[in-house]
Design a protein around this motif. Structure first.
Motif, PDB file in Angstrom:
ATOM      1  N   ILE A 277      42.627   1.314 -21.707  1.00 37.43           N
ATOM      2  CA  ILE A 277      43.389   0.508 -20.752  1.00 37.43           C
ATOM      3  C   ILE A 277      42.779   0.736 -19.377  1.00 37.43           C
ATOM      4  O   ILE A 277      42.882   1.834 -18.811  1.00 37.43           O
ATOM      5  N   LEU A 293      50.858   5.634 -26.209  1.00 35.94           N
ATOM      6  CA  LEU A 293      49.579   5.263 -25.616  1.00 35.94           C
ATOM      7  C   LEU A 293      48.519   6.155 -26.253  1.00 35.94           C
ATOM      8  O   LEU A 293      48.589   7.380 -26.155  1.00 35.94           O
ATOM      9  N   SER A 296      43.664   5.775 -24.526  1.00 33.89           N
ATOM     10  CA  SER A 296      43.754   4.821 -23.416  1.00 33.89           C
ATOM     11  C   SER A 296      42.682   5.045 -22.356  1.00 33.89           C
ATOM     12  O   SER A 296      42.299   4.109 -21.648  1.00 33.89           O
ATOM     13  N   ALA A 320      45.311   9.873 -23.973  1.00 31.70           N
ATOM     14  CA  ALA A 320      45.579   8.682 -23.172  1.00 31.70           C
ATOM     15  C   ALA A 320      45.179   8.830 -21.714  1.00 31.70           C
ATOM     16  O   ALA A 320      45.062   7.827 -21.006  1.00 31.70           O
TER      17      ALA A 320
END
Length: 391
Positions: A277, A293, A296, A320
């Protein structure tokens, strides 16, 4: 008994496909169709054989399938016997001609069997109570036959293919009462929006979803999607007004495209994001209660954003975050009960103010080698093991 005959016929067809490597493409395709159709029928046979003593229609259906299975074995054994005799002859040219003729004869016989199966498939009264099936799970077959569309009362279809992906027949959209579809299919399923009763759609590949207009999937509550790439747009997910569970997995080390659409899913309660992300959205739906998550690769502390979710009860950060410090500020995570931090290899410091996480019940910290210590208040919290079967 019929189940055993069909199983033997399926095995013979599979062996024939392996042994006859020089089969013409069309003939191989027809034999594969016949094999898949018999596998499909076999899934009904046990139930049908139990009911045939009470239903003459089912009894006739079982008899006809048994007859077809026997004919399949007879045709293949006849060909194999004749081919063995031909192999010892000296004249190669004549042998090739005879082999071509035998393939032609097999093709004719297979076509006849195919027509017989299609004929009994069209007789709804022959299937009888099979049309009342509500749950169906397949294992060990490559593709679903087109006759799946006849099961109008089917509510749950689960497909565990031999291959990584497979193709759903277009007739799947005729399952007007289908509520649960669990299948990783390789080709776009045209008109999937016709499945307006669908509540759960699992393992769909992003390639097959990206061009879908889901506005008519008004009952869809759970969606899991695989093989997401950064170049794709996921914005059409925001049209799913009743979505409560969303699982999104990127392909390999791919990054997610923009996740801003998630805030439009006002009824979303469970969210699992696996993949890089680049920027965590500043707004998530207030309805979220569980979040995972994973992988990530976040470089900014996610706690200030996630701590503002008013109903978040479970949070799992699995590799994450790549930063060195997390900060849980005043009045954050007011409803959080369970927290897992796993694989945060760079994490060195965790600041937790007194009023944060007032309801915490369980904590899991694992594979965080540089974390010097956990906050004093967390030392008395029950230790948890990482568990991804949250939903």
């Amino acid at each position: 008994m019929a189940d055993a005959f069909v199983s033997f016929a399926v095995q013979k067809l599979g062996d024939f496909l392996i042994q006859q490597v020089s089969l013409r493409k069309n003939l191989r395709k027809e034999i594969e169709w016949l094999k898949n159709e018999l596998l499909f029928i076999q899934s009904f046979l046990r139930d049908a054989e139990l009911k045939q003593s009470r239903d003459q229609r089912v009894q006739q259906w079982v008899f006809e399938i048994n007859s077809i299975a026997n004919d399949v074995v007879a045709i293949l054994e006849t060909y194999s016997f004749q081919a063995g005799k031909s192999a010892s002859r000296l004249k190669a040219c004549a042998c090739i001609c005879r082999k071509e003729k035998k393939f032609y004869n097999v093709a004719e016989e297979i076509q006849s069997l195919k027509q017989r199966i299609m004929d009994i498939s069209r007789k709804r009264e022959t299937y009888g109570s099979l049309y009342q099936l509500k749950f169906l799970r397949f294992r060990g077959i490559h593709d679903l036959p087109s006759s799946i569309g006849n099961l109008k009362n089917l509510q749950t279809l689960v497909f565990d293919p031999v291959r990584y992906t497979f193709q759903l027949p277009s007739e799947t959209v005729d399952l007007i009462n289908l509520r649960h579809l669990v299948a990783r299919y390789s080709e776009p399923l045209a008109h999937i929006s016709k499945l307006t009763s669908l509540q759960v759609l699992e393992r769909v590949c992003c390639d097959q979803w990206k061009d879908v207009d889901p506005v008519d999937l008004v009952n869809l509550r759970e969606l899991s999607m695989l093989d997401i790439r950064k170049s794709y747009s996921l914005n059409n997910i925001s049209s799913l007004e009743n979505l409560s569970t969303l699982t999104l997995f990127c392909r390999g080390d791919e990054s997610f495209p923009s996740l801003e659409f998630v805030n439009c899913c006002e009824k979303l309660q469970k969210l699992w994001l696996r993949g890089r992300i680049e920027k965590l959205p500043h707004l998530f739906p207030n309805s979220i209660t569980i979040m995972v998550l994973q992988n990530s690769g976040l470089t900014e502390d996610p706690m200030p954003i996630l701590g503002m979710l008013p109903n978040l009860r479970n949070l799992d950060l699995f590799r994450a975050y790549e930063g060195k410090e997390i900060m849980c500020s005043d009045s954050s995570f007011n409803q959080l009960e369970f927290l897992i931090l796993y694989g945060l290899e760079n994490l060195e410091r965790w600041d937790l103010v007194t009023s944060a996480m007032p309801l915490i019940k369980g904590l899991g910290v694992d594979d965080c080698p540089n974390l010097k210590e956990i906050p004093e208040r967390m030392k008395d919290v029950e230790l948890l093991k990482r568990n991804y079967n949250k939903w």
